[in-house]
Design a protein around this motif. Structure first.
Motif, PDB file in Angstrom:
ATOM      1  N   ASN A   1      -2.088  -4.863  -1.275  1.00  0.00           N
ATOM      2  CA  ASN A   1      -2.636  -3.494  -1.124  1.00  0.00           C
ATOM      3  C   ASN A   1      -3.683  -3.389  -0.013  1.00  0.00           C
ATOM      4  O   ASN A   1      -4.575  -2.540  -0.086  1.00  0.00           O
ATOM      5  CB  ASN A   1      -3.251  -2.980  -2.441  1.00  0.00           C
ATOM      6  N   ARG A   2      -3.577  -4.221   1.023  1.00  0.00           N
ATOM      7  CA  ARG A   2      -4.507  -4.069   2.160  1.00  0.00           C
ATOM      8  C   ARG A   2      -4.206  -2.749   2.867  1.00  0.00           C
ATOM      9  O   ARG A   2      -3.094  -2.210   2.753  1.00  0.00           O
ATOM     10  CB  ARG A   2      -4.383  -5.251   3.123  1.00  0.00           C
TER      11      ARG A   2
ATOM     12  N   THR B   1      -2.175  -1.477   9.050  1.00  0.00           N
ATOM     13  CA  THR B   1      -2.786  -1.585  10.383  1.00  0.00           C
ATOM     14  C   THR B   1      -2.474  -0.317  11.191  1.00  0.00           C
ATOM     15  O   THR B   1      -1.590   0.471  10.820  1.00  0.00           O
ATOM     16  CB  THR B   1      -2.206  -2.787  11.165  1.00  0.00           C
TER      17      THR B   1
ATOM     18  N   THR C   1      -8.441   6.230   3.840  1.00  0.00           N
ATOM     19  CA  THR C   1      -7.385   5.763   4.745  1.00  0.00           C
ATOM     20  C   THR C   1      -6.397   6.883   5.052  1.00  0.00           C
ATOM     21  O   THR C   1      -6.075   7.124   6.219  1.00  0.00           O
ATOM     22  CB  THR C   1      -6.655   4.550   4.121  1.00  0.00           C
TER      23      THR C   1
END
Ligand code: URA
Ligand code: URA
Length: 289
Positions: free
Chosen positions: A188-189, A192, A221
């Motif tokens: 779950n980062r 990019t 995010t």
């Protein structure tokens, strides 16, 4: 203010309070502390008119409040329109409506291997819901449950999102729910910048096809990636932003609310602003119909 205005205002306050408590109940809140200090206002008989002089004589907080909130015109700060409007960005071009279908858009996603997130995913998670939706919710990327079930927002955070949607009077099927990225990032980062740039265009095509009236972006995010901003959610939440003519309301991510339930109150305020806006635009549409 006439007594009719007062009655109307009281009825609106009671409706808002009722909505708020049913929302809190939905969210599992069983006890609420209300730090309420009522101003010390003398009883006013209906026949007795309140003159400006009698307002001055109101005791306690009410008098302090009344005198503190009426600035004298002479002392109002002079602000030039340049200071007020000088740094506003030029309005972004309006989004062209597209006639693409979700099937066409999802076919062009295909069995995607455009970015590294494809390597560890189980399923691609497409946008789901009503393709004529007035309201859309956009998250960051699927988590484990979503990756497993191939549906957005179905885990714990998703269940809370469903309650939030219902608390403002919509059914989950009536709105659209999607993510900026369609594949689960390992652990779950956050995705990019390249992964966002690869996947976001598909969501933007869906937005152009549906043209919802309001998009609620969930968390830092999703907000940063939809609005191309570096601002923090805590700064922009609650205030309508613009995506090519579509109103965008940033609010906290439901996963964040699970970690810090005290933020549910602000989320409720943000969602109520959205509901009030949608109520107002449908009333205006009815008047113009
Ligand atoms: N968090 C997200 O941002 N999206 C989902 O679909 C689920 C959890
Ligand atoms: N940080 C996030 O990423 N999302 C929130 O909703 C709040 C803090």
């Amino acid at each position: 203010m006439t007594s009719k205005d007062n009655a109307q205002e009281l009825s609106e306050l009671l409706t808002a309070a009722k909505d708020h408590f049913s929302y809190l109940g939905e969210l599992g809140v069983e006890h609420v502390e209300i730090p309420l200090t009522l101003p010390d206002i003398p009883a006013i008989s209906p026949t007795k008119k309140l003159s400006p002089a009698s307002i001055d004589r109101l005791p306690g907080q009410a008098a302090a409040l009344t005198s503190a909130t009426v600035p004298s015109p002479a002392k109002a700060p002079q602000v030039s329109s340049e200071v007020l409007f000088g740094d506003l960005a030029p309005p972004s071009p309006k989004l062209e409506r597209s006639s693409e279908t979700f099937e066409e858009i999802q076919t062009s996603v295909g069995d995607c291997t455009r970015c590294p997130l494809s390597q560890q995913r189980t399923h691609i998670v497409h946008t789901e819901g009503n393709r004529q939706a007035r309201l859309m919710f956009v998250g960051e990327a699927p988590g484990a449950d979503e990756d497993f079930q191939a549906r957005p927002f179905v885990g714990r955070a998703g269940q809370l999102l469903t309650k939030i949607i219902e608390a403002i009077g919509f059914k989950r099927e009536e709105v659209l729910i999607g993510n900026i990225n369609r594949c689960r990032p390992p652990g779950n980062r956050p995705p990019t910048a390249e992964e966002v740039a690869t996947c976001k265009p598909f969501l933007l095509r869906e937005i152009a096809a549906v043209q919802p009236e309001v998009i609620v972006v969930l968390g830092n995010t999703a907000m940063r990636n939809l609005l191309d901003t570096k601002e923090a959610i805590s700064k922009l939440r609650g205030k309508f932003q613009d995506y090519k003519g579509i109103k965008v309301m940033p609010t906290f991510h439901p996963a964040y609310l699970l970690r810090d339930p005290s933020k549910k109150r602000e989320t409720w305020e943000d969602l109520k602003t959205v509901r009030d806006y949608l109520d107002e635009t449908s009333r205006a549409d009815n008047r113009n119909a």
